[in-house]
Design an enzyme around this catalytic site. Structure first.
Site, PDB file in Angstrom:
ATOM      1  N   ALA A 154       0.902  -0.966   0.168  1.00 56.53           N
ATOM      2  CA  ALA A 154       0.066  -0.061  -0.036  1.00 56.53           C
ATOM      3  C   ALA A 154       1.074   1.205   0.088  1.00 56.53           C
ATOM      4  O   ALA A 154       0.462   2.449   0.567  1.00 56.53           O
ATOM      5  CB  ALA A 154      -0.844  -0.103   1.414  1.00 56.53           C
ATOM      6  N   ARG A 199      -1.635   8.173 -11.564  1.00 49.12           N
ATOM      7  CA  ARG A 199      -2.729   8.349 -12.418  1.00 49.12           C
ATOM      8  C   ARG A 199      -3.946   8.875 -11.969  1.00 49.12           C
ATOM      9  O   ARG A 199      -5.126   9.253 -12.550  1.00 49.12           O
ATOM     10  CB  ARG A 199      -2.984   7.004 -13.395  1.00 49.12           C
ATOM     11  CG  ARG A 199      -1.922   6.697 -14.486  1.00 49.12           C
ATOM     12  CD  ARG A 199      -2.030   5.378 -14.961  1.00 49.12           C
ATOM     13  NE  ARG A 199      -1.431   4.359 -14.190  1.00 49.12           N
ATOM     14  CZ  ARG A 199      -1.330   3.063 -14.587  1.00 49.12           C
ATOM     15  NH1 ARG A 199      -2.014   2.750 -15.658  1.00 49.12           N
ATOM     16  NH2 ARG A 199      -0.730   2.206 -13.789  1.00 49.12           N
ATOM     17  N   ALA A 235     -49.124  25.057   8.802  1.00 55.08           N
ATOM     18  CA  ALA A 235     -48.344  25.298   7.744  1.00 55.08           C
ATOM     19  C   ALA A 235     -47.493  26.804   8.214  1.00 55.08           C
ATOM     20  O   ALA A 235     -48.243  27.623   8.542  1.00 55.08           O
ATOM     21  CB  ALA A 235     -48.965  25.684   6.476  1.00 55.08           C
ATOM     22  N   SER A 282     -51.314  28.287  11.717  1.00 56.35           N
ATOM     23  CA  SER A 282     -50.651  28.443  10.607  1.00 56.35           C
ATOM     24  C   SER A 282     -49.767  29.814  10.875  1.00 56.35           C
ATOM     25  O   SER A 282     -50.378  30.803  11.389  1.00 56.35           O
ATOM     26  CB  SER A 282     -51.358  28.494   9.265  1.00 56.35           C
ATOM     27  OG  SER A 282     -51.982  27.419   8.960  1.00 56.35           O
ATOM     28  N   GLY A 303       9.407  -0.565  -6.819  1.00 61.61           N
ATOM     29  CA  GLY A 303       8.756  -1.864  -7.268  1.00 61.61           C
ATOM     30  C   GLY A 303       8.248  -2.747  -6.353  1.00 61.61           C
ATOM     31  O   GLY A 303       8.634  -2.540  -5.100  1.00 61.61           O
TER      32      GLY A 303
END
Length: 481
Positions: free
Chosen positions: A14, A20, A403, A428, A83
Protein backbone atom coordinates in the site's frame (compact mmCIF):
# COMPACT_ATOMS: atom_id res chain seq x y z
CA UNK A 1 10.88 -30.15 8.32
CA UNK A 2 8.00 -32.50 8.96
CA UNK A 3 5.89 -30.49 11.42
CA UNK A 4 2.45 -29.07 10.71
CA UNK A 5 2.71 -25.34 10.12
CA UNK A 6 -0.59 -24.16 8.54
CA UNK A 7 0.36 -20.61 9.24
CA UNK A 8 0.68 -17.65 7.02
CA UNK A 9 1.72 -14.03 7.21
CA UNK A 10 0.05 -11.48 4.96
CA UNK A 11 1.92 -8.63 3.30
CA UNK A 12 -0.26 -5.92 1.76
CA UNK A 13 1.38 -3.49 -0.62
CA UNK A 14 0.00 0.00 0.00
CA UNK A 15 2.94 2.31 -0.63
CA UNK A 16 2.12 3.59 -4.12
CA UNK A 17 1.38 7.18 -5.00
CA UNK A 18 -1.13 6.38 -7.72
CA UNK A 19 0.14 8.99 -10.19
CA UNK A 20 -2.73 8.34 -12.57
CA UNK A 21 -5.21 9.41 -9.92
CA UNK A 22 -3.88 12.97 -10.21
CA UNK A 23 -4.55 13.40 -6.52
CA UNK A 24 -3.09 14.86 -3.37
CA UNK A 25 -4.27 11.70 -1.58
CA UNK A 26 -2.53 8.34 -1.84
CA UNK A 27 -4.28 5.83 -4.06
CA UNK A 28 -5.51 3.31 -1.49
CA UNK A 29 -7.38 5.89 0.62
CA UNK A 30 -9.72 6.86 -2.21
CA UNK A 31 -13.20 5.73 -1.26
CA UNK A 32 -15.43 3.00 -2.63
CA UNK A 33 -18.98 2.98 -1.23
CA UNK A 34 -17.92 5.21 1.64
CA UNK A 35 -14.85 3.22 2.74
CA UNK A 36 -11.21 3.58 1.68
CA UNK A 37 -10.20 1.12 -1.05
CA UNK A 38 -7.68 -0.54 1.31
CA UNK A 39 -10.56 -1.43 3.69
CA UNK A 40 -11.88 -4.03 1.24
CA UNK A 41 -8.45 -5.55 0.66
CA UNK A 42 -7.89 -5.78 4.44
CA UNK A 43 -11.28 -7.44 4.88
CA UNK A 44 -10.49 -10.11 2.27
CA UNK A 45 -7.03 -10.78 3.73
CA UNK A 46 -8.44 -11.02 7.25
CA UNK A 47 -10.89 -13.65 6.00
CA UNK A 48 -7.91 -15.92 5.19
CA UNK A 49 -7.02 -15.73 8.90
CA UNK A 50 -3.31 -14.77 8.81
CA UNK A 51 -1.10 -14.83 11.91
CA UNK A 52 0.07 -11.35 11.18
CA UNK A 53 -0.78 -8.54 8.79
CA UNK A 54 2.02 -6.36 7.47
CA UNK A 55 1.30 -3.26 5.44
CA UNK A 56 3.98 -1.70 3.28
CA UNK A 57 3.35 2.04 3.35
CA UNK A 58 5.22 4.92 1.76
CA UNK A 59 3.63 7.86 0.02
CA UNK A 60 1.65 9.94 2.58
CA UNK A 61 1.92 7.03 4.99
CA UNK A 62 0.06 8.71 7.89
CA UNK A 63 -3.09 9.03 5.78
CA UNK A 64 -2.78 5.39 4.73
CA UNK A 65 -2.23 4.12 8.29
CA UNK A 66 -5.25 6.13 9.43
CA UNK A 67 -7.37 4.64 6.63
CA UNK A 68 -6.25 1.09 7.44
CA UNK A 69 -7.16 1.72 11.08
CA UNK A 70 -5.68 -1.48 12.52
CA UNK A 71 -4.01 -1.55 15.92
CA UNK A 72 -2.33 -4.96 15.91
CA UNK A 73 -1.06 -4.67 12.33
CA UNK A 74 2.56 -3.99 11.40
CA UNK A 75 3.45 -1.00 9.21
CA UNK A 76 6.72 -1.01 7.30
CA UNK A 77 7.85 2.03 5.37
CA UNK A 78 9.17 1.75 1.84
CA UNK A 79 11.03 5.04 1.52
CA UNK A 80 11.27 5.01 -2.26
CA UNK A 81 8.80 3.17 -4.43
CA UNK A 82 11.20 0.87 -6.28
CA UNK A 83 8.71 -1.80 -7.31
CA UNK A 84 6.85 -4.77 -5.84
CA UNK A 85 9.99 -6.85 -5.26
CA UNK A 86 11.54 -4.07 -3.22
CA UNK A 87 8.28 -3.56 -1.29
CA UNK A 88 8.31 -7.20 -0.17
CA UNK A 89 12.04 -7.05 0.61
CA UNK A 90 11.54 -4.25 3.16
CA UNK A 91 9.27 -6.56 5.21
CA UNK A 92 11.85 -9.36 5.34
CA UNK A 93 12.65 -9.11 9.04
CA UNK A 94 9.08 -10.20 9.80
CA UNK A 95 9.23 -13.49 7.89
CA UNK A 96 12.87 -14.44 7.39
CA UNK A 97 12.73 -16.98 10.25
CA UNK A 98 9.14 -18.01 9.60
CA UNK A 99 8.32 -21.56 8.56
CA UNK A 100 5.15 -20.92 6.62
CA UNK A 101 3.51 -19.10 3.75
CA UNK A 102 3.81 -15.41 2.93
CA UNK A 103 0.65 -14.16 1.21
CA UNK A 104 1.32 -10.99 -0.80
CA UNK A 105 -1.60 -8.88 -1.98
CA UNK A 106 -1.64 -5.62 -3.89
CA UNK A 107 -3.53 -2.88 -2.01
CA UNK A 108 -5.41 -1.82 -5.13
CA UNK A 109 -7.56 -4.95 -5.54
CA UNK A 110 -10.73 -3.96 -3.68
CA UNK A 111 -12.93 -6.59 -5.35
CA UNK A 112 -10.94 -9.66 -4.34
CA UNK A 113 -12.99 -11.99 -2.16
CA UNK A 114 -11.84 -13.37 1.18
CA UNK A 115 -12.90 -16.85 0.09
CA UNK A 116 -10.49 -16.63 -2.88
CA UNK A 117 -7.52 -15.84 -0.62
CA UNK A 118 -8.52 -18.49 1.90
CA UNK A 119 -8.75 -21.11 -0.85
CA UNK A 120 -5.37 -20.07 -2.25
CA UNK A 121 -3.74 -20.62 1.14
CA UNK A 122 -5.43 -24.04 1.42
CA UNK A 123 -4.32 -24.93 -2.10
CA UNK A 124 -0.71 -24.03 -1.35
CA UNK A 125 -0.84 -26.03 1.89
CA UNK A 126 -2.19 -29.04 0.01
CA UNK A 127 0.60 -28.80 -2.58
CA UNK A 128 3.23 -28.66 0.15
CA UNK A 129 1.96 -31.81 1.84
CA UNK A 130 3.56 -34.85 0.33
CA UNK A 131 1.07 -37.38 -0.96
CA UNK A 132 1.43 -40.82 0.51
CA UNK A 133 1.71 -42.35 3.96
CA UNK A 134 2.70 -40.08 6.86
CA UNK A 135 6.14 -40.72 8.35
CA UNK A 136 6.69 -42.35 11.75
CA UNK A 137 5.15 -40.38 14.54
CA UNK A 138 2.15 -39.49 12.36
CA UNK A 139 3.76 -36.38 10.87
CA UNK A 140 3.20 -35.34 7.27
CA UNK A 141 6.06 -35.29 4.84
CA UNK A 142 6.57 -32.01 3.09
CA UNK A 143 6.92 -31.72 -0.65
CA UNK A 144 10.04 -29.62 -0.65
CA UNK A 145 9.79 -28.72 -4.33
CA UNK A 146 6.80 -26.42 -3.82
CA UNK A 147 7.84 -22.79 -3.49
CA UNK A 148 4.72 -20.82 -4.28
CA UNK A 149 1.38 -20.13 -5.90
CA UNK A 150 0.31 -17.17 -8.02
CA UNK A 151 -3.39 -16.43 -8.42
CA UNK A 152 -4.12 -16.00 -12.11
CA UNK A 153 -7.27 -15.28 -14.08
CA UNK A 154 -8.39 -15.19 -17.71
CA UNK A 155 -9.49 -11.83 -19.04
CA UNK A 156 -11.36 -10.97 -22.24
CA UNK A 157 -8.67 -8.42 -23.08
CA UNK A 158 -5.23 -9.10 -21.56
CA UNK A 159 -3.71 -5.88 -22.92
CA UNK A 160 -1.36 -4.29 -20.37
CA UNK A 161 -1.24 -7.27 -18.01
CA UNK A 162 1.64 -9.62 -17.23
CA UNK A 163 1.04 -12.93 -19.11
CA UNK A 164 1.46 -16.25 -17.34
CA UNK A 165 3.53 -18.82 -19.24
CA UNK A 166 3.02 -22.28 -17.68
CA UNK A 167 3.38 -25.96 -18.44
CA UNK A 168 0.59 -28.54 -18.58
CA UNK A 169 0.85 -29.19 -14.82
CA UNK A 170 0.12 -25.51 -14.11
CA UNK A 171 3.70 -24.88 -13.07
CA UNK A 172 4.70 -21.34 -14.00
CA UNK A 173 7.66 -21.05 -16.33
CA UNK A 174 7.63 -17.27 -16.22
CA UNK A 175 5.44 -14.22 -15.97
CA UNK A 176 6.19 -11.87 -18.80
CA UNK A 177 5.31 -8.17 -18.84
CA UNK A 178 3.39 -6.91 -21.88
CA UNK A 179 6.29 -4.84 -23.24
CA UNK A 180 8.71 -7.79 -23.00
CA UNK A 181 6.29 -10.37 -24.44
CA UNK A 182 6.79 -12.02 -27.83
CA UNK A 183 3.90 -12.08 -30.30
CA UNK A 184 3.05 -15.66 -29.18
CA UNK A 185 3.14 -14.70 -25.51
CA UNK A 186 0.87 -11.75 -26.17
CA UNK A 187 -1.83 -14.18 -27.34
CA UNK A 188 -2.01 -15.70 -23.83
CA UNK A 189 -5.12 -14.50 -21.98
CA UNK A 190 -4.13 -15.87 -18.55
CA UNK A 191 -2.76 -13.02 -16.50
CA UNK A 192 -1.06 -12.33 -13.17
CA UNK A 193 -3.48 -10.84 -10.62
CA UNK A 194 -0.77 -9.49 -8.30
CA UNK A 195 -1.56 -12.01 -5.53
CA UNK A 196 1.30 -14.34 -4.59
CA UNK A 197 1.95 -17.02 -2.00
CA UNK A 198 5.55 -18.04 -1.29
CA UNK A 199 7.10 -20.46 1.18
CA UNK A 200 9.00 -18.04 3.42
CA UNK A 201 12.38 -19.87 3.67
CA UNK A 202 12.62 -20.07 -0.14
CA UNK A 203 11.50 -16.49 -0.65
CA UNK A 204 14.15 -15.50 1.86
CA UNK A 205 16.85 -17.16 -0.27
CA UNK A 206 15.98 -15.24 -3.46
CA UNK A 207 14.48 -11.88 -2.45
CA UNK A 208 17.88 -10.15 -2.19
CA UNK A 209 18.98 -11.45 -5.58
CA UNK A 210 16.39 -9.42 -7.54
CA UNK A 211 17.81 -7.00 -10.11
CA UNK A 212 16.34 -3.86 -11.59
CA UNK A 213 17.74 -4.05 -15.10
CA UNK A 214 14.51 -3.14 -16.87
CA UNK A 215 12.98 -0.05 -18.45
CA UNK A 216 11.31 0.98 -15.18
CA UNK A 217 14.44 0.47 -13.04
CA UNK A 218 12.18 -1.42 -10.63
CA UNK A 219 12.54 -4.67 -8.72
CA UNK A 220 9.74 -6.97 -9.88
CA UNK A 221 8.34 -9.62 -7.60
CA UNK A 222 7.58 -11.72 -10.70
CA UNK A 223 11.35 -12.22 -11.17
CA UNK A 224 11.30 -14.22 -7.92
CA UNK A 225 9.63 -17.04 -9.85
CA UNK A 226 12.52 -17.40 -12.28
CA UNK A 227 15.02 -17.37 -9.42
CA UNK A 228 13.02 -20.09 -7.62
CA UNK A 229 12.88 -22.15 -10.83
CA UNK A 230 16.67 -21.90 -11.08
CA UNK A 231 16.83 -23.42 -7.58
CA UNK A 232 14.69 -26.30 -8.85
CA UNK A 233 11.62 -25.14 -6.97
CA UNK A 234 8.10 -24.94 -8.42
CA UNK A 235 5.55 -22.11 -8.44
CA UNK A 236 2.03 -23.05 -9.46
CA UNK A 237 -0.73 -21.02 -11.09
CA UNK A 238 -4.14 -21.06 -9.37
CA UNK A 239 -6.58 -19.93 -12.03
CA UNK A 240 -9.68 -18.20 -10.62
CA UNK A 241 -12.41 -17.87 -13.29
CA UNK A 242 -14.13 -14.69 -12.02
CA UNK A 243 -11.79 -12.03 -13.40
CA UNK A 244 -13.85 -9.11 -12.03
CA UNK A 245 -12.37 -9.87 -8.58
CA UNK A 246 -8.97 -8.79 -9.87
CA UNK A 247 -9.75 -5.45 -11.45
CA UNK A 248 -6.80 -3.35 -10.34
CA UNK A 249 -7.62 0.26 -9.57
CA UNK A 250 -5.02 2.44 -11.26
CA UNK A 251 -7.03 5.58 -11.97
CA UNK A 252 -10.33 7.14 -11.05
CA UNK A 253 -12.21 5.52 -13.90
CA UNK A 254 -11.09 2.09 -12.60
CA UNK A 255 -12.30 3.27 -9.19
CA UNK A 256 -15.73 4.08 -10.62
CA UNK A 257 -15.93 0.72 -12.39
CA UNK A 258 -14.90 -1.15 -9.23
CA UNK A 259 -17.42 0.78 -7.15
CA UNK A 260 -20.17 -0.07 -9.63
CA UNK A 261 -19.39 -3.78 -9.52
CA UNK A 262 -19.27 -3.81 -5.71
CA UNK A 263 -22.47 -1.75 -5.46
CA UNK A 264 -24.36 -4.20 -7.68
CA UNK A 265 -22.99 -7.10 -5.59
CA UNK A 266 -24.34 -5.51 -2.41
CA UNK A 267 -27.70 -4.74 -4.01
CA UNK A 268 -27.88 -8.37 -5.13
CA UNK A 269 -26.99 -9.53 -1.61
CA UNK A 270 -29.72 -7.36 -0.04
CA UNK A 271 -32.29 -8.40 -2.63
CA UNK A 272 -31.64 -12.07 -1.75
CA UNK A 273 -32.09 -11.01 1.89
CA UNK A 274 -35.58 -9.70 1.12
CA UNK A 275 -35.30 -6.12 -0.16
CA UNK A 276 -36.93 -4.91 -3.38
CA UNK A 277 -35.09 -2.47 -5.65
CA UNK A 278 -36.69 -0.68 -8.56
CA UNK A 279 -34.16 0.31 -11.21
CA UNK A 280 -31.18 -0.84 -9.09
CA UNK A 281 -28.67 0.72 -11.52
CA UNK A 282 -29.65 4.08 -10.00
CA UNK A 283 -29.56 3.07 -6.31
CA UNK A 284 -26.44 4.00 -4.34
CA UNK A 285 -25.84 2.00 -1.18
CA UNK A 286 -22.75 2.17 1.02
CA UNK A 287 -20.87 -0.54 2.88
CA UNK A 288 -22.32 0.12 6.37
CA UNK A 289 -25.99 0.08 5.34
CA UNK A 290 -28.31 -2.59 6.79
CA UNK A 291 -31.64 -3.44 5.16
CA UNK A 292 -34.48 -5.55 6.57
CA UNK A 293 -36.81 -7.88 4.68
CA UNK A 294 -39.71 -6.28 2.76
CA UNK A 295 -37.98 -2.94 2.38
CA UNK A 296 -38.87 -1.35 -0.96
CA UNK A 297 -36.54 1.13 -2.57
CA UNK A 298 -37.23 3.20 -5.66
CA UNK A 299 -34.90 4.75 -8.15
CA UNK A 300 -32.34 7.41 -7.36
CA UNK A 301 -32.24 6.56 -3.65
CA UNK A 302 -28.94 7.05 -1.86
CA UNK A 303 -28.24 5.26 1.46
CA UNK A 304 -25.00 6.34 3.13
CA UNK A 305 -22.95 5.99 6.28
CA UNK A 306 -24.19 3.84 9.15
CA UNK A 307 -27.81 3.55 8.13
CA UNK A 308 -30.41 0.91 8.92
CA UNK A 309 -33.87 0.53 7.40
CA UNK A 310 -36.61 -1.45 9.19
CA UNK A 311 -39.08 -3.95 7.76
CA UNK A 312 -41.85 -2.88 5.36
CA UNK A 313 -40.41 0.60 4.94
CA UNK A 314 -40.82 2.22 1.55
CA UNK A 315 -38.33 4.78 0.27
CA UNK A 316 -39.59 6.61 -2.79
CA UNK A 317 -37.63 8.16 -5.65
CA UNK A 318 -34.61 10.40 -5.09
CA UNK A 319 -34.40 10.26 -1.31
CA UNK A 320 -31.14 10.45 0.59
CA UNK A 321 -30.65 8.76 3.98
CA UNK A 322 -27.32 9.34 5.76
CA UNK A 323 -26.21 7.91 9.14
CA UNK A 324 -29.80 7.37 10.22
CA UNK A 325 -31.98 4.70 11.75
CA UNK A 326 -35.34 4.22 10.07
CA UNK A 327 -37.96 2.08 11.82
CA UNK A 328 -40.56 -0.34 10.48
CA UNK A 329 -43.33 0.48 8.05
CA UNK A 330 -42.10 4.04 7.52
CA UNK A 331 -42.95 5.86 4.31
CA UNK A 332 -40.25 8.20 3.07
CA UNK A 333 -41.81 10.00 0.16
CA UNK A 334 -40.07 11.46 -2.88
CA UNK A 335 -37.10 13.78 -2.58
CA UNK A 336 -36.65 13.69 1.20
CA UNK A 337 -33.29 14.03 2.97
CA UNK A 338 -32.67 12.43 6.36
CA UNK A 339 -29.31 12.86 8.06
CA UNK A 340 -27.97 11.81 11.51
CA UNK A 341 -31.50 11.17 12.76
CA UNK A 342 -33.95 8.52 13.94
CA UNK A 343 -37.35 7.90 12.36
CA UNK A 344 -39.57 5.61 14.41
CA UNK A 345 -42.14 3.07 13.20
CA UNK A 346 -45.14 3.97 11.02
CA UNK A 347 -44.10 7.58 10.42
CA UNK A 348 -44.64 9.34 7.11
CA UNK A 349 -41.89 11.64 5.91
CA UNK A 350 -42.03 13.95 2.89
CA UNK A 351 -42.29 14.43 0.01
CA UNK A 352 -39.43 16.95 0.07
CA UNK A 353 -38.84 16.94 3.82
CA UNK A 354 -35.46 17.53 5.42
CA UNK A 355 -34.60 16.01 8.80
CA UNK A 356 -31.12 16.53 10.25
CA UNK A 357 -28.77 17.02 13.22
CA UNK A 358 -29.89 14.32 15.65
CA UNK A 359 -33.61 14.71 15.25
CA UNK A 360 -35.98 12.00 16.47
CA UNK A 361 -39.34 11.54 14.79
CA UNK A 362 -41.51 9.34 17.03
CA UNK A 363 -44.03 6.71 15.97
CA UNK A 364 -46.92 7.64 13.66
CA UNK A 365 -45.71 11.20 13.25
CA UNK A 366 -46.03 13.01 9.94
CA UNK A 367 -43.44 15.40 8.58
CA UNK A 368 -44.82 16.64 5.29
CA UNK A 369 -43.62 18.57 2.28
CA UNK A 370 -41.10 21.35 2.71
CA UNK A 371 -40.77 20.85 6.45
CA UNK A 372 -37.29 21.06 7.92
CA UNK A 373 -36.59 19.51 11.31
CA UNK A 374 -33.24 20.20 12.98
CA UNK A 375 -32.01 18.85 16.33
CA UNK A 376 -35.58 18.31 17.53
CA UNK A 377 -37.79 15.60 18.95
CA UNK A 378 -41.23 15.28 17.37
CA UNK A 379 -43.67 13.22 19.49
CA UNK A 380 -46.01 10.40 18.55
CA UNK A 381 -48.95 11.18 16.24
CA UNK A 382 -47.74 14.74 15.81
CA UNK A 383 -48.24 16.26 12.38
CA UNK A 384 -46.29 19.04 10.67
CA UNK A 385 -47.69 18.57 7.21
CA UNK A 386 -46.30 21.48 5.27
CA UNK A 387 -43.92 24.40 5.06
CA UNK A 388 -42.49 24.67 8.56
CA UNK A 389 -39.11 24.98 10.26
CA UNK A 390 -38.67 23.19 13.58
CA UNK A 391 -35.23 23.73 15.11
CA UNK A 392 -34.01 22.93 18.65
CA UNK A 393 -37.57 22.00 19.58
CA UNK A 394 -39.05 19.49 21.99
CA UNK A 395 -42.50 18.67 20.63
CA UNK A 396 -44.94 16.40 22.47
CA UNK A 397 -47.51 13.97 21.09
CA UNK A 398 -50.72 14.65 19.17
CA UNK A 399 -49.54 18.16 18.37
CA UNK A 400 -50.68 19.91 15.20
CA UNK A 401 -48.17 22.26 13.60
CA UNK A 402 -49.82 24.55 11.07
CA UNK A 403 -48.27 25.53 7.74
CA UNK A 404 -45.73 28.34 7.87
CA UNK A 405 -44.82 27.74 11.54
CA UNK A 406 -41.26 28.75 12.36
CA UNK A 407 -39.23 28.28 15.53
CA UNK A 408 -37.20 31.46 15.76
CA UNK A 409 -34.40 29.62 17.55
CA UNK A 410 -31.49 31.91 16.74
CA UNK A 411 -31.10 35.46 18.05
CA UNK A 412 -27.87 36.12 16.17
CA UNK A 413 -25.71 34.83 19.03
CA UNK A 414 -27.20 31.68 20.54
CA UNK A 415 -29.62 28.85 19.69
CA UNK A 416 -32.64 28.70 22.02
CA UNK A 417 -35.13 25.94 22.76
CA UNK A 418 -38.83 25.74 21.96
CA UNK A 419 -41.01 23.36 23.98
CA UNK A 420 -44.47 22.41 22.68
CA UNK A 421 -46.44 20.13 25.00
CA UNK A 422 -48.90 17.33 24.17
CA UNK A 423 -52.05 18.11 22.17
CA UNK A 424 -51.11 21.74 21.51
CA UNK A 425 -52.41 23.31 18.31
CA UNK A 426 -50.05 25.70 16.57
CA UNK A 427 -51.98 27.86 14.11
CA UNK A 428 -50.62 28.51 10.63
CA UNK A 429 -47.87 31.09 10.33
CA UNK A 430 -47.01 31.15 14.02
CA UNK A 431 -43.57 32.54 14.89
CA UNK A 432 -42.31 30.89 18.09
CA UNK A 433 -39.58 33.17 19.45
CA UNK A 434 -37.39 30.91 21.60
CA UNK A 435 -36.85 30.28 24.42
CA UNK A 436 -40.60 29.66 24.73
CA UNK A 437 -42.97 26.96 26.00
CA UNK A 438 -46.44 26.20 24.66
CA UNK A 439 -48.57 24.35 27.26
CA UNK A 440 -50.69 21.23 26.87
CA UNK A 441 -53.78 21.72 24.70
CA UNK A 442 -52.77 25.36 24.23
CA UNK A 443 -53.57 27.08 20.93
CA UNK A 444 -51.79 29.81 19.02
CA UNK A 445 -53.79 31.97 16.65
CA UNK A 446 -52.74 32.07 13.00
CA UNK A 447 -50.21 34.73 12.18
CA UNK A 448 -49.08 35.27 15.77
CA UNK A 449 -45.58 36.10 16.97
CA UNK A 450 -45.34 34.28 20.30
CA UNK A 451 -42.72 35.77 22.62
CA UNK A 452 -44.10 34.58 26.00
CA UNK A 453 -44.97 31.15 27.38
CA UNK A 454 -48.58 30.06 26.74
CA UNK A 455 -50.16 28.22 29.71
CA UNK A 456 -51.96 24.86 29.31
CA UNK A 457 -55.32 25.12 27.48
CA UNK A 458 -54.83 28.87 26.83
CA UNK A 459 -55.05 30.68 23.48
CA UNK A 460 -52.12 32.91 22.56
CA UNK A 461 -52.89 35.42 19.85
CA UNK A 462 -50.94 38.45 18.70
CA UNK A 463 -52.34 40.52 15.86
CA UNK A 464 -52.86 44.23 15.26
CA UNK A 465 -56.46 45.36 14.73
CA UNK A 466 -57.71 44.72 11.20
CA UNK A 467 -58.84 48.00 9.56
CA UNK A 468 -61.14 48.00 6.54
CA UNK A 469 -61.22 51.10 4.39
CA UNK A 470 -64.35 51.13 2.18
CA UNK A 471 -64.17 52.11 -1.50
CA UNK A 472 -60.38 52.39 -1.29
CA UNK A 473 -59.90 51.50 -4.97
CA UNK A 474 -62.07 54.44 -6.10
CA UNK A 475 -60.31 56.91 -3.79
CA UNK A 476 -56.88 55.74 -5.02
CA UNK A 477 -57.91 56.17 -8.64
CA UNK A 478 -59.07 59.78 -7.95
CA UNK A 479 -55.68 60.57 -6.42
CA UNK A 480 -53.90 59.19 -9.50
CA UNK A 481 -55.94 61.37 -11.93
Amino acid sequence: MGHHHEKHIAVILAAGKGTRFRSKKPKVVHKILGKPMIHYVSLAVRWSNPDRMIYVVGHEKQQVIKAINCLNCVYVEQEEQLGTGHAVAVTKTYWENFDGIVLIVNGDLPLVEGETLKNAVKYMEALMKFEGAPAEGGQDFRNEDVAGVVITTKVPNPLGYGRVVKDKNHKIIKIVEEKDATYQEQQIDEINTGIYLFYAPYLNQVIDRLENNNAQKEYYLTDVIELLNQMGKDVYALMVPDYTQFIGVNDRWDLAKAENILRMKYLQFWSYAGATFHNPETVYIEFDVELSPDVEIFQGVSLKGKTSIGEDTIIEENCSVINSKIGKNVKILKGSIIEDSVIEDNSVIGPYARIRNNSVIKENAQIGNFVEVKNSVVGENTAAKHLAYLGDAQIGKNVNIGAGTITCNYDGFKKHKTVIKDKAFIGSDTMLVAPVTIGEEAITGSGSVITKDIPDKALGIERSQLRIIENYADKRRKNDD
